[in-house]
Design an enzyme around this catalytic site. Structure first.
Site, mmCIF file in Angstrom:
data_model
loop_
_atom_site.group_PDB
_atom_site.id
_atom_site.type_symbol
_atom_site.label_atom_id
_atom_site.label_comp_id
_atom_site.label_asym_id
_atom_site.label_seq_id
_atom_site.Cartn_x
_atom_site.Cartn_y
_atom_site.Cartn_z
ATOM 1 C CG ASP A 30 49.009 45.868 30.546
ATOM 2 O OD1 ASP A 30 48.183 45.289 31.259
ATOM 3 O OD2 ASP A 30 49.334 47.055 30.722
ATOM 4 C CD GLU A 62 49.064 41.552 30.763
ATOM 5 O OE1 GLU A 62 48.222 42.246 31.374
ATOM 6 O OE2 GLU A 62 50.277 41.526 31.071
#
Length: 228
Positions: A48, A120
């Site tokens: 992320d 992610e």
């Protein structure tokens, strides 16, 4: 229908266009927390942060006239859960997930939040496998079409931002958002949020996260204020 086993890792690597030096990193990235302690949560955290930086860097370099706010909104549009889930679906990521029995039965391989988090995690795994430059190449490949077409200078603002700016311009108090209900199990929660704005009736929004519910409540408030 999910795919399992070592062969599935190779199949997915071909789809992704990236082959891991350490396949265990990919296996971990594809493993949801419902399976057990060997899961992708830490990789998701790492991925992320890397994704947000790389998308910010791409936007900064290619949109020299965009303001900070415009760049921020464009980045949010590119890296939000829905956008990530769309990218993940294009690679049939759901077919390669490792899920616990409960998530399998509830259709977790189609759930937006799981698909987004797994993508992610894969970015985080690539970083650990071959470093930052490899991550950049992967993200550029994933986002090639969207980066080529997005225009931060004309990208619409989200409902919460528009509502806040409208109220500030009118010198009214800012909206107050309150979570009034959370329903469902931990992995399929539904949030209900109330938005209180001076001069109109409270509005409510629902969504699979607090952020989404707040945006939907703000959207309803904008409609009541006739500033849509």
């Amino acid at each position: 229908m999910t795919v399992s086993g070592n062969d599935s890792l190779e199949v997915f690597s071909r789809k992704l266009g990236y082959f891991f030096l350490n396949p265990e990193l990919l296996e971990c990235a594809l493993t949801h927390r419902s399976v057990g302690s060997f899961n992708n949560e830490r990789l998701e955290f790492l991925g992320d942060a890397i994704l947000n930086f790389l998308i910010a860097d791409e936007l900064y370099r290619h949109h020299l006239n965009a303001s900070e706010g415009e760049l921020s909104r464009a980045r949010a549009n590119l890296v939000n859960g829905r956008a990530l889930a769309v990218l993940a679906t294009a690679y049939n990521l759901g077919d390669f997930l490792r899920l616990g029995s409960g998530e399998l039965k509830s259709g977790g391989f189609r759930r937006e939040s799981i698909l987004a988090g797994t993508l992610e995690a894969i970015i985080g795994a690539v970083y650990l496998d071959k470093g930052f430059d490899a991550c950049r190449v992967l993200v550029q490949s994933l986002y090639q079409q969207r980066l080529a077409t997005i225009s931060p200078e004309t990208h619409p603002k989200d409902p919460k931002t528009r509502l806040q700016e409208y109220l500030q311009a009118q010198k009214h108090p800012l909206p107050l958002y309150t979570v009034v209900a959370i329903e469902g199990d931990a992995h399929v929660q539904a949030f209900k949020v109330e938005c209180i704005v001076e001069g109109i009736s409270p509005t409510q929004g629902e969504g699979n996260s607090r952020r989404v519910a707040e945006q939907n409540a703000a959207q309803q408030a904008l409609q009541l204020l006739d500033c849509e």
